[in-house]
Design an enzyme around this catalytic site. Structure first.
Site, PDB file in Angstrom:
ATOM      1  N   GLU A  45      34.300  28.088  -5.427  1.00  0.00           N
ATOM      2  CA  GLU A  45      33.380  27.579  -4.237  1.00  0.00           C
ATOM      3  C   GLU A  45      34.089  26.626  -3.327  1.00  0.00           C
ATOM      4  O   GLU A  45      34.885  25.627  -3.867  1.00  0.00           O
ATOM      5  CB  GLU A  45      32.148  26.752  -4.612  1.00  0.00           C
ATOM      6  CG  GLU A  45      31.104  27.598  -5.098  1.00  0.00           C
ATOM      7  CD  GLU A  45      29.862  26.783  -5.667  1.00  0.00           C
ATOM      8  OE1 GLU A  45      29.934  25.622  -5.370  1.00  0.00           O
ATOM      9  OE2 GLU A  45      28.952  27.465  -6.560  1.00  0.00           O
ATOM     10  N   ASP A  56      24.288  16.105  -0.379  1.00  0.00           N
ATOM     11  CA  ASP A  56      25.383  15.593  -1.175  1.00  0.00           C
ATOM     12  C   ASP A  56      25.664  14.221  -1.679  1.00  0.00           C
ATOM     13  O   ASP A  56      25.030  13.266  -0.878  1.00  0.00           O
ATOM     14  CB  ASP A  56      26.552  16.040  -0.790  1.00  0.00           C
ATOM     15  CG  ASP A  56      26.803  17.453  -0.897  1.00  0.00           C
ATOM     16  OD1 ASP A  56      27.227  17.936  -1.964  1.00  0.00           O
ATOM     17  OD2 ASP A  56      26.956  18.094   0.345  1.00  0.00           O
ATOM     18  N   TYR A 171      22.096  30.671  -8.095  1.00  0.00           N
ATOM     19  CA  TYR A 171      22.478  29.048  -8.496  1.00  0.00           C
ATOM     20  C   TYR A 171      21.329  28.385  -8.831  1.00  0.00           C
ATOM     21  O   TYR A 171      20.601  28.046  -7.978  1.00  0.00           O
ATOM     22  CB  TYR A 171      23.196  28.613  -7.202  1.00  0.00           C
ATOM     23  CG  TYR A 171      24.037  27.320  -7.338  1.00  0.00           C
ATOM     24  CD1 TYR A 171      23.595  26.286  -8.313  1.00  0.00           C
ATOM     25  CD2 TYR A 171      25.144  26.916  -6.528  1.00  0.00           C
ATOM     26  CE1 TYR A 171      24.164  25.165  -8.337  1.00  0.00           C
ATOM     27  CE2 TYR A 171      25.784  26.023  -6.604  1.00  0.00           C
ATOM     28  CZ  TYR A 171      25.345  24.785  -7.511  1.00  0.00           C
ATOM     29  OH  TYR A 171      25.998  23.692  -7.637  1.00  0.00           O
TER      30      TYR A 171
END
Lengths: 262, 427
Positions: A45, A56, A171
């Site tokens: 990735e 994040d 995911y």
């Protein structure tokens, strides 16, 4: 058989590793990606840096800032991908990032750039299924996988919408939160993976907060893939351009643990 | 007057079937939260179920008369609404001295700076905390730029006994110290944000990070008419009390509607609150004023004038950004306007041509700030000082019998240190 679908072994989990492109500089990223592959990563990735990475945690935020401060442009990201594809014709490469850098020149432009650079799939953090037409249609038209995220808040009513038109792998974000901080309990991961697998034939990869070989092995026993990001990014933060051997050693420890997990 | 009970759904929901079919500027957004190509729900999957749930609860609240009653009651007795509509006679005279013969419109202000906590922000906070209560949420978070929304959020949290965390850019904390102390007095935890430019957009990033981590019990009170659907719609609806009151008051006082409305725009909540109830009055012109900072060719915060459409903080809208979609840092002397984006409905109103948008520099806003102090005895916040500068500019071009109405959306007590520094004065 695409590069992505053939990259999930049947006898063990795949190791999926994340780094931010252009961290510490665009020139250094190639050697870091090579270290990931040499350490035993099955899927790469590559993070597209963004000024406002609101999903994040501190480690990847800092990586985004390092990359952009070093002058990394979108063109550099695709050059990194193109070079990687030449060196590693069979290793799947996925771009991960945020909607704005991906759509700013138009979704078709982005899909074409992915194809030209040998990118196999895209994970866009802030385009949920409700806004899929902003990017997904263009990617699917070029056979670039649209990799969807499922989370602990994704309920049974919503899951079919997420799985519809999903490709590559699913995911599973194992904690409600930002990257790199906490890890979910093994029992809850196991329960979630079996719930997801009941609804799809796609491989299910689990990430967010995975740091140690033991954690990777535990997840590798129940999921089709293990995603590790922040822990690798922290090694790059510490060693900068000298990171590749450290990255390789760390990734090998994860890979060994996953290979002996089942 | 405005508290007379119009059914809440009529007042807040402009999406009745009839409206949808008609050629109205008040029927946005669509069912997916889109204002034309703008708006939407660009959030991480973790948040998606939550904002769908918020929308469901908002629709239920719209249909529930007790929600309207509680909202109305708090606005009247806690906030102090309706706010006055004021004819600024000396400012009008001042402008007429500079105007050609027969020119110089009457200048009126909607006095939302007289609200409890000193700005329009409280209108929205009352509405959102009532929603948070309905949803059974136990903890409130918010972002703030100038600190006005932070103070308003801390205020309603104290009033309703809910813990409150306010994210604020470290740069903004430095220039808005009095508001930090206010928030802390009100029991809020103020978290300094040092990432990025350490201003409003970074505070919003950190608030989103908190929210995604604490989805189960936390309600995010967004301060402007932006973010993922349904925020732009519900913030607009709560702030539309400004325009509804102004419309009724103007008709009562003058027997007519204003010729032009003017409001400053950061995210754009005070502007959309004033404009929205007038959007279908074709003779009412509207002017939104962005912050031109040091000038449009230099650092500024005018996303419509200097940006292009992109996706940030949950919605598609005009953004200051580079060719790769990296977000540029905004600049304005006014912390409340210092944001590189704008609410999606404004982007749509710009493209549809219904509202005109222009900009005012730091220097022009500072002059207008002093002008209002001297002519009317009102110390405005730096945010509406931008609108006042535009009012003076526009009024001289309008006929004497015309009416220009600006939203005085905040008072300037919080800004006196910034202004003193800009004027080279020590306090």
């Amino acid at each position: 058989m695409t590069r992505l679908s053939s990259s999930f072994p049947t006898d063990r989990a795949a190791l999926i590793t994340f780094v931010t492109g252009g961290d510490p500089t665009a020139a250094d990223t190639g050697a870091i990606l090579d270290a990931l592959v040499e350490g035993g990563a099955d899927i790469i990735e590559l993070g597209m840096p963004f000024t406002d990475p609101m999903a994040d945690g501190p480690a990847i935020q800092a990586a985004n800032i390092r990359s952009l401060s070093a002058g990394t442009k979108t063109a550099d990201l695709f050059n990194i991908a193109t070079d990687f594809r030449e060196r590693h014709p069979t290793v799947p490469l996925v771009l991960m990032g945020y909607a704005n850098p991906m759509t700013i020149r138009g979704a078709d432009w982005f899909a074409d750039a992915c194809i030209d650079a040998g990118v196999d799939g895209v994970i866009c953090v802030d385009i949920p299924v409700e806004e899929d037409d902003s990017l997904g249609d263009s990617l699917r038209a070029k056979d670039v996988a649209v990799i969807r995220l499922a989370t602990p808040t994704t309920d049974a009513a919503r899951l079919p919408d997420i799985l519809k038109n999903a490709s590559g792998f699913l995911y599973y974000v194992s904690v409600a939160g930002i990257t790199g901080l906490q890890q979910a309990a093994q029992a809850s991961i196991q329960e979630a993976v079996s719930r997801l697998k009941a609804g799809t034939d796609l491989p299910v990869a689990v990430g967010f907060g995975v740091r140690t070989p033991e954690q990777a092995a535990d997840i590798g026993r129940v999921a089709d893939g293990v995603v590790v990001g922040s822990a690798i990014v922290e090694i790059i933060a510490e060693h900068g351009a000298d990171a590749p051997p450290h990255v390789k050693a760390y990734v090998k420890s994860l890979s060994d643990a996953i290979r002996s997990a089942r | 007057m405005w508290t007379e009970s119009l059914p809440f759904a009529k007042r807040f929901a402009h999406m009745t079937k009839q409206d949808k079919l008609s050629n109205s500027f008040r029927n946005q957004p669509d069912d997916r939260g889109h204002f034309g190509q703008f708006g939407g729900r660009y959030v991480a999957e973790t948040l998606m179920p939550l904002i769908l749930d918020l929308e469901k609860h908002y629709r239920a609240a719209q249909a529930d008369p007790t929600f309207a009653e509680e909202f109305d009651d708090l606005l009247e007795h806690y906030v102090g609404r309706p706010s006055p509509l004021y004819f600024a006679e000396r400012l009008t005279d001042h402008v007429r001295k500079e105007a050609p013969e027969g020119k110089g419109a009457q200048i009126w202000f909607k006095r939302d700076e007289l609200n409890h906590t000193g700005a329009h922000k409280i209108n929205n906070c009352i509405g959102q905390i009532l929603l948070a209560k309905r949803m059974g949420k136990k903890r409130i978070i918010a972002e703030t730029g100038a600190g006005q929304h932070g103070v308003a959020t801390a205020t309603v949290c104290a009033r309703f006994g809910l813990p409150c965390v306010i994210y604020m850019g470290a740069t903004d904390i430095e220039r808005q110290k009095p508001n930090i102390f206010r928030m802390r007095l009100l029991g809020a935890e103020v978290v300094p944000v040092t990432s990025g430019s350490a201003t409003l957009k970074d505070a919003m990033n950190d608030a989103l990070r908190d929210w995604v981590t604490n989805v189960h019990d936390t309600f995010y009170i967004i301060g402007t008419a932006a973010g993922p659907h349904p925020y732009p719609e519900l913030v607009r609806d709560f702030q539309s009390v400004i325009g509804r009151e102004a419309r009724e008051q103007m008709l009562e006082r003058t027997g007519r509607l204003p010729d032009m409305l003017v409001a400053a725009i950061g995210g754009g909540s005070n502007a959309i609150g004033l404009f929205h109830p007038f959007l279908d009055d074709p003779d009412v012109e509207m002017l939104g004023i962005e912050a031109a900072g040091h000038g449009l060719e230099k650092e500024h915060a005018a996303s419509l004038a200097g940006g292009k459409p992109g996706i940030l903080h949950g919605n598609k809208t005009y953004l200051l950004q580079d060719e790769d979609g990296q977000i540029d840092e905004a600049h304005s002397i006014s912390a409340g306007l210092d944001y590189p984006g704008i609410g999606p409905e404004h982007s749509w109103l710009k493209e549809s041509g219904r509202v005109r948008y222009d900009s005012v520099t730091d220097t022009e806003a500072l002059e207008a700030f002093q002008l209002l102090c001297g002519t009317e005895g009102i110390i405005p916040a730096l945010e509406p000082s931008h609108a006042i500068a535009a009012v003076a500019r526009e009024a001289v071009k309008m006929d004497k019998d015309q009416i220009i109405l600006a939203n005085l959306c905040g008072r300037g007590d919080k800004d006196i240190f910034t202004v003193a520094e800009a004027l080279g004065t020590e306090i």
